[in-house]
Design a protein around this motif. Structure first.
Motif, PDB file in Angstrom:
ATOM      1  N   LEU A   1      67.047  67.137  22.736  1.00 15.28           N
ATOM      2  CA  LEU A   1      66.011  67.340  21.722  1.00 15.28           C
ATOM      3  C   LEU A   1      64.697  66.701  22.174  1.00 15.28           C
ATOM      4  O   LEU A   1      63.626  67.311  22.082  1.00 15.28           O
ATOM      5  CB  LEU A   1      66.472  66.741  20.387  1.00 15.28           C
ATOM      6  CG  LEU A   1      65.645  67.081  19.147  1.00 15.28           C
ATOM      7  CD1 LEU A   1      66.529  67.007  17.900  1.00 15.28           C
ATOM      8  CD2 LEU A   1      64.459  66.153  18.964  1.00 15.28           C
TER       9      LEU A   1
ATOM     10  N   VAL B   1      66.391  67.258  12.534  1.00 13.44           N
ATOM     11  CA  VAL B   1      65.369  67.344  13.580  1.00 13.44           C
ATOM     12  C   VAL B   1      64.100  66.621  13.143  1.00 13.44           C
ATOM     13  O   VAL B   1      63.494  65.881  13.931  1.00 13.44           O
ATOM     14  CB  VAL B   1      65.064  68.815  13.923  1.00 13.44           C
ATOM     15  CG1 VAL B   1      63.898  68.909  14.897  1.00 13.44           C
ATOM     16  CG2 VAL B   1      66.293  69.486  14.520  1.00 13.44           C
TER      17      VAL B   1
ATOM     18  N   ARG C   1      61.467  75.525  15.612  1.00 16.96           N
ATOM     19  CA  ARG C   1      61.998  76.095  16.851  1.00 16.96           C
ATOM     20  C   ARG C   1      63.135  75.242  17.402  1.00 16.96           C
ATOM     21  O   ARG C   1      64.152  75.773  17.857  1.00 16.96           O
ATOM     22  CB  ARG C   1      60.868  76.220  17.870  1.00 16.96           C
ATOM     23  CG  ARG C   1      61.290  76.910  19.147  1.00 16.96           C
ATOM     24  CD  ARG C   1      60.104  77.343  19.959  1.00 16.96           C
ATOM     25  NE  ARG C   1      60.509  77.879  21.241  1.00 16.96           N
ATOM     26  CZ  ARG C   1      59.687  78.358  22.157  1.00 16.96           C
ATOM     27  NH1 ARG C   1      58.385  78.369  21.918  1.00 16.96           N
ATOM     28  NH2 ARG C   1      60.132  78.837  23.297  1.00 16.96           N
ATOM     29  N   LEU C   2      62.965  73.920  17.379  1.00 15.35           N
ATOM     30  CA  LEU C   2      64.034  73.023  17.837  1.00 15.35           C
ATOM     31  C   LEU C   2      65.294  73.211  16.994  1.00 15.35           C
ATOM     32  O   LEU C   2      66.415  73.194  17.511  1.00 15.35           O
ATOM     33  CB  LEU C   2      63.568  71.565  17.754  1.00 15.35           C
ATOM     34  CG  LEU C   2      62.516  71.128  18.779  1.00 15.35           C
ATOM     35  CD1 LEU C   2      61.944  69.761  18.411  1.00 15.35           C
ATOM     36  CD2 LEU C   2      63.121  71.093  20.175  1.00 15.35           C
ATOM     37  N   THR C   3      65.095  73.396  15.702  1.00 14.95           N
ATOM     38  CA  THR C   3      66.229  73.609  14.789  1.00 14.95           C
ATOM     39  C   THR C   3      67.009  74.857  15.185  1.00 14.95           C
ATOM     40  O   THR C   3      68.241  74.839  15.243  1.00 14.95           O
ATOM     41  CB  THR C   3      65.713  73.745  13.339  1.00 14.95           C
ATOM     42  OG1 THR C   3      65.009  72.557  12.980  1.00 14.95           O
ATOM     43  CG2 THR C   3      66.862  73.967  12.377  1.00 14.95           C
TER      44      THR C   3
ATOM     45  N   GLU D   1      66.854  76.590  18.217  1.00 15.19           N
ATOM     46  CA  GLU D   1      67.347  76.562  19.599  1.00 15.19           C
ATOM     47  C   GLU D   1      68.564  75.668  19.772  1.00 15.19           C
ATOM     48  O   GLU D   1      69.475  75.986  20.538  1.00 15.19           O
ATOM     49  CB  GLU D   1      66.233  76.089  20.545  1.00 15.19           C
ATOM     50  CG  GLU D   1      65.116  77.090  20.721  1.00 15.19           C
ATOM     51  CD  GLU D   1      64.064  76.612  21.708  1.00 15.19           C
ATOM     52  OE1 GLU D   1      63.152  77.402  22.015  1.00 15.19           O
ATOM     53  OE2 GLU D   1      64.159  75.468  22.182  1.00 15.19           O
ATOM     54  N   LEU D   2      68.579  74.519  19.079  1.00 15.23           N
ATOM     55  CA  LEU D   2      69.663  73.554  19.259  1.00 15.23           C
ATOM     56  C   LEU D   2      70.715  73.637  18.156  1.00 15.23           C
ATOM     57  O   LEU D   2      71.646  72.826  18.127  1.00 15.23           O
ATOM     58  CB  LEU D   2      69.088  72.135  19.331  1.00 15.23           C
ATOM     59  CG  LEU D   2      68.071  71.904  20.468  1.00 15.23           C
ATOM     60  CD1 LEU D   2      67.497  70.490  20.391  1.00 15.23           C
ATOM     61  CD2 LEU D   2      68.709  72.139  21.826  1.00 15.23           C
TER      62      LEU D   2
ATOM     63  N   ARG E   1      63.180  68.741  25.090  1.00 14.17           N
ATOM     64  CA  ARG E   1      62.634  70.020  24.625  1.00 14.17           C
ATOM     65  C   ARG E   1      61.386  69.799  23.776  1.00 14.17           C
ATOM     66  O   ARG E   1      60.431  70.571  23.847  1.00 14.17           O
ATOM     67  CB  ARG E   1      63.711  70.767  23.828  1.00 14.17           C
ATOM     68  CG  ARG E   1      63.340  72.200  23.475  1.00 14.17           C
ATOM     69  CD  ARG E   1      63.168  73.056  24.687  1.00 14.17           C
ATOM     70  NE  ARG E   1      62.872  74.441  24.330  1.00 14.17           N
ATOM     71  CZ  ARG E   1      62.190  75.272  25.100  1.00 14.17           C
ATOM     72  NH1 ARG E   1      61.740  74.879  26.277  1.00 14.17           N
ATOM     73  NH2 ARG E   1      61.959  76.511  24.701  1.00 14.17           N
ATOM     74  N   LEU E   2      61.395  68.735  22.983  1.00 13.07           N
ATOM     75  CA  LEU E   2      60.227  68.382  22.168  1.00 13.07           C
ATOM     76  C   LEU E   2      59.019  68.144  23.074  1.00 13.07           C
ATOM     77  O   LEU E   2      57.916  68.629  22.797  1.00 13.07           O
ATOM     78  CB  LEU E   2      60.528  67.124  21.348  1.00 13.07           C
ATOM     79  CG  LEU E   2      59.358  66.508  20.568  1.00 13.07           C
ATOM     80  CD1 LEU E   2      58.882  67.460  19.473  1.00 13.07           C
ATOM     81  CD2 LEU E   2      59.773  65.162  19.969  1.00 13.07           C
TER      82      LEU E   2
END
Length: 733
Positions: free
Chosen positions: A58, A23, A11-13, A15-16, A61-62
Motif C-alpha cells: 500500500l 486505506v 484507487r488503492l481500495t 487495486e488492493l 503504491r501510494l
C-alpha cells in the motif's frame, strides 16, 4: 473536479481489495510519520489488521500514485504554458493510469532536438503535410499539390523535396500519437521475440564468453522469457559478449499504421501517407519502443530478482540463534593461514590467533594442538567454519580432530556463509569494535557470531552484500537497498531487540530509530550501565516522544523494573494489560511464571470481545497482549529448526547417484535451490525436482536455511556440478 487524494485512496481500495476506511486510516498513519512495523503491530484496529506485506504494498503504491499526480500537474502546466492545452487533452492526462501514458500524451509537446520534421516545418511545409493528412478526394496529384511549396532559397528545390519534407512531418506526428505508441508497445510486448547472438564469434572459446554459451544463438518470445534469463542476457550484452535484438511483428504493425494513416485509399495522398507510416515505424517508433519494452522487461525481471533476494534475506536473518555455547570461528585460507577467534556465550571476544593446516605450510600437527587446547580451555560448544577459499580442507582438518576426541559430547561444526564478511571486516564499524585487531581476524569473529546469532551479526553488513539472491549487482541499486532495508527492519522488529545488549547497527533498524539515535542509546547505556525500564529511553539525547512511541514496543529489557518491559506489550497499553490481568485474577508480577503460562486455559470460553471493551482496547490489541504475556521475551526464531551440525566430511569422489544426504539450503533462485550437502560445491535441485507436487516457484517449496533430505541425481566431476532431487524420498527411519 475530483480531489486527487480521495481518488488515490479509492484507487488503492480497488487495486488492493481493501476497505475504504482501512486505506484512509493507513494513509493518514503514514502521513503522520508512523513506521510500517509500528502500524502493523500496534494500530490493528485502525487498519483492519493489515499485515506488514499489505502495508508495504500500500505504501509503495501510494508513493507511485502520488508521483503520478505530480507528473500530471506538471505536464498540464507545461503544455498550458505553450498555449496548446485543450479540454480534451487535459481530460486524457487527468484520466491517465500510468506515468508512461502521461509521458506518451506529453510527447508531441516535449522539447526535441532538431529533427527532420522540425526542419521541414521551418521550410514552410506544414500546410502540405496537413493537406496530405486531410486525404480529400478532390486533392490534385501530389506533385501538383506540392508545387506551390517549392522554394530553393528555403531548401526545397523540387516538388519531390517538398513531399519528402511533408512526409517527415507526418511521420513524426504519427509517432507522437499516444494511442499509436500504446498499441505498438502492447503488440511488441505480446508478440515480440528476443534474438541473441555472440558478439564476436572469434571469442567463442574465451573463458569470459563461455559463461554465456547457451545464448550464442538464442531466441525466445518476450512473453515467455523468465526474469533470470532477461538479467543474464542484459549482463552479457553489457559486457560485450552478446548482441541482442528485439524482433517485433513489423509487417503487421506497419500494415496497421498504414491503414490508420491512409483511410481514403482513392486519395492521391494515400501512397505518401503509407510511405510516411512505414518510415515512422522504422525510424521513429520501433527504436524507441524497443528501448521502452526492453526497459519494462528489465524492470519486471529486476522486481522478481529483488523479491527473491528479499525472501532469501528474510529467511537467512530468521535463522535460529545458537544460545549458551562458546563458539570457535575459523576463517579459512591457504598462504596466510586460517584465522581463528573464540567468542563467549554472550558473543564477547575471548582470544584470537592463526593456524596453518592448509597448503603451503601444511602444519597439521601444530594446528591440531592449538585447536585441541582451545576446545579444552574454553569448553567450546560449536565450531563455525567460513565457506571461502580453503573451506573444505579446513573442514576435513576439523573433522579429523573431532574423530580423535575421546568424548566429543555433541560437538560439531557448521559451514557458515562468509558473504559480506570482508565488507564488515574492513568497515568503520568493525574498526570501532576491534581497533587493535587485523582486518582478517575480524572476519573470524564475524563467522563465529553469525552462528551464535545470525540477525545480530548480519545487520552490521549492507544487506545487498549478504549474497543470497541472483543478479543483485545487475538490478536498480536504489530500489534494492530500499527493499532489503525494509526486510531487515521487518525482521528486527518482529524478533525484538534486547535494549541492554544490542549494537548500534541492530538498534538502527528498530522502528523510528535513526542511526544517530541508535548511537545515542548505546552512549547512554555505556554511561549509566544499563537501562532499567523502557521509560528511561526518554533520557536519551534526541529521542523524543514520537520516536519513543514508534520504538518502545520492539525493545526488550529482561529483568527490567516493569514486568511488561520484556514483552511486546506497548507502554501505551500497560494500563489496559494490568486491568486485564487483575480482571482474571493475575498480577503483573506473574509475568514469566508458570502460573501465567497457563493463561489461555483460564480464558477458555471467555468472551474476549466483551473483555476488550471492558478494559478499553480493541480485540486485536487484547489478543496480542495475551500472546505477549503468555511468553515474555519470546523469540520466534527459537521455534525454527537449528542449523545442521556435522562431524564428518565428504568429497565429490565420495558421492554416488542415488545417495540420500542431509543438506542446508544456501540460496533459492528462480530455477531451483542450491543446497550445501557437505562437499566443496553446493548441489542444485532444479525447480522440477523440489517436490512430488507441482511447484510454480522454488520459494514455494524451500527456504534459505532449511535442512532438507535430498537424493544425488548426478555428478559432473569435470565441471564440479551436482544435481539433486527432493522427490520420491523414502520415509526417514
Amino acid at each position: 473536479m475530483i480531489d486527487p487524494q480521495m481518488d488515490i485512496v479509492s484507487r488503492l481500495t480497488r487495486e488492493l481489495s481493501l476497505g475504504l476506511t482501512q486505506v484512509q486510516n493507513a494513509v493518514k498513519l503514514f502521513d503522520e510519520g508512523n513506521t510500517i512495523p509500528f502500524v502493523a503491530r500496534y494500530r490493528k484496529e485502525l487498519t483492519g489488521e493489515m499485515d506488514e506485506n499489505v502495508l508495504r504494498d500500500l505504501s509503495e503504491r501510494l508513493g507511485y500514485l502520488r508521483k503520478l499526480e505530480e507528473r500530471k500537474e506538471e505536464v498540464i502546466r507545461l503544455i498550458g504554458e505553450q498555449g496548446k492545452l485543450t479540454p480534451e487533452l487535459e481530460a486524457k492526462i487527468v484520466a491517465a493510469d500510468s506515468l508512461q501514458e502521461v509521458d506518451d500524451l506529453y510527447l508531441p509537446f516535449q522539447p526535441k532536438r532538431r529533427t527532420r520534421a522540425m526542419i521541414a516545418r521551418e521550410r514552410g511545409l506544414e500546410p502540405l503535410a496537413a493537406l496530405l493528412r486531410a486525404q480529400s478526394p478532390e486533392m490534385p496529384p501530389a506533385e501538383e499539390a506540392a508545387a506551390p511549396f517549392v522554394d530553393p532559397e528555403k531548401g526545397v528545390p523540387t516538388a519531390e523535396a517538398a513531399l519528402a519534407g511533408a512526409m517527415d512531418i507526418v511521420a513524426e506526428e504519427i509517432s507522437d500519437e499516444a494511442e499509436v505508441r500504446k498499441e505498438v508497445r502492447g503488440r511488441t510486448s505480446a508478440e515480440g521475440t528476443l534474438a541473441v547472438v555472440i558478439a564476436d564469434p572469434t571469442q567463442a572459446q574465451a573463458k569470459e564468453a563461455a559463461v554465456y554459451q547457451m545464448y550464442f544463438d538464442y531466441r525466445e518470445p518476450l512473453a515467455k522469457m523468465p526474469p533470470h534469463r532477461v538479467l543474464a542476457i542484459n549482463r552479457g550484452e553489457r559486457e560485450g559478449a552478446l548482441k541482442v535484438k528485439l524482433e517485433a511483428p513489423r509487417e503487421t504493425l506497419v500494415y496497421d499504421l498504414q491503414r490508420r494513416a491512409a483511410k481514403e485509399e482513392r486519395s492521391a495522398a494515400a501512397p505518401f501517407l503509407k510511405q510516411a507510416a512505414e518510415d515512422s515505424y522504422d525510424r521513429l517508433i520501433s527504436p524507441s519502443i524497443e528501448r521502452e519494452v526492453r526497459a519494462e522487461l528489465t524492470v519486471r525481471a529486476e522486481e522478481q530478482a529483488i523479491r527473491v533476494f528479499s525472501l532469501n534475506l528474510r529467511n537467512l536473518l530468521l535463522q535460529p540463534p545458537i544460545r549458551g555455547r562458546v563458539v570457535l570461528g575459523i576463517d579459512p585460507a591457504y598462504r596466510t593461514g586460517c584465522k581463528w577467534a573464540v567468542v563467549s556465550e554472550t558473543s564477547k571476544l575471548l582470544e584470537t590467533g592463526v593456524i596453518y593446516p592448509t597448503v603451503p605450510q601444511n602444519d597439521v600437527a601444530g594446528a591440531t594442538a592449538v585447536v585441541k587446547h582451545l576446545l579444552k580451555k574454553y569448553k567450546i560448544g560449536a565450531i563455525a567454519i567460513g565457506n571461502g577459499t580453503g573451506s573444505r580442507e579446513t573442514e576435513a582438518f576439523v573433522a579429523d580432530i573431532l574423530h580423535d576426541l575421546p568424548d566429543p559430547s555433541g560437538l560439531g561444526y557448521v559451514i557458515v556463509s562468509e558473504a559480506g564478511a570482508s565488507v564488515y571486516s574492513a568497515s568503520k564499524l568493525a574498526g570501532q569494535e576491534f581497533p587493535e585487531l587485523d582486518v582478517s581476524v575480524r572476519g573470524a569473529i564475524s563467522i563465529a557470531r553469525r552462528l551464535q546469532d545470525p540477525l545480530a551479526e548480519l545487520v552490521k553488513i549492507e544487506p545487498k552484500a549478504i549474497g543470497v539472491g541472483q543478479y543483485q549487482h545487475d538490478v536498480d541499486q536504489g530500489r534494492l537497498e530500499d527493499t532489503l532495508g525494509g526486510v531487515v527492519e521487518s525482521v528486527v522488529n518482529s524478533v525484538g531487540v534486547d535494549l541492554n545488549t544490542a549494537s548500534p547497527s541492530l538498534l538502527s533498524y528498530v522502528a523510528g530509530v535513526t542511526a544517530s539515535v541508535a548511537k545515542n542509546i548505546v552512549a547512554y547505556r555505556d554511561k549509566v550501565g544499563h537501562f532499567a525500564s523502557r521509560e528511561e529511553l526518554m533520557e536519551v539525547s534526541r529521542l523524543g516522544e514520537a520516536t519513543f512511541t514508534q520504538c518502545a514496543g520492539f525493545l526488550r529489557i529482561p529483568g527490567g523494573s516493569h514486568p511488561f518491559d520484556n514483552t511486546s506489550v506497548h507502554p501505551e497499553s500497560y494500563e489496559a494489560a494490568e486491568k486485564f490481568l487483575r480482571k482474571f485474577g493475575f498480577s503483573p508480577e506473574d509475568v514469566g511464571t508458570a502460573r501465567l503460562a497457563l493463561i489461555k486455559l483460564k480464558l477458555k470460553g471467555v468472551d474476549l470481545a466483551k473483555a476488550a471493551t471492558d478494559i478499553g482496547v480493541g480485540l486485536p490489541t487484547l489478543r496480542d497482549i495475551i500472546d505477549a504475556l503468555e511468553k515474555p521475551g519470546r523469540d520466534p526464531r527459537d521455534e525454527l529448526p537449528k542449523p545442521l551440525f556435522r562431524t564428518d566430511v565428504l568429497t565429490l569422489d565420495d558421492l554416488k547417484p542415488g545417495m540420500i544426504l542431509k543438506g542446508t539450503v544456501r540460496n533459492v533462485v528462480d530455477f531451483g535451490a542450491f543446497i550445501d550437502i557437505g562437499v566443496k560445491h553446493d548441489g542444485l535441485a532444479h525447480v522440477s525436482e523440489l517436490s512430488d507436487r507441482f511447484v510454480k516457484h522454488p520459494a514455494d517449496a524451500v527456504a534459505v536455511g532449511d535442512v532438507v533430505r535430498c537424493r544425488v541425481l548426478g555428478i559432473d566431476l569435470q565441471r564440479s556440478r551436482i544435481s539433486l532431487s527432493l522427490k520420491g524420498l523414502p520415509v526417514e527411519q
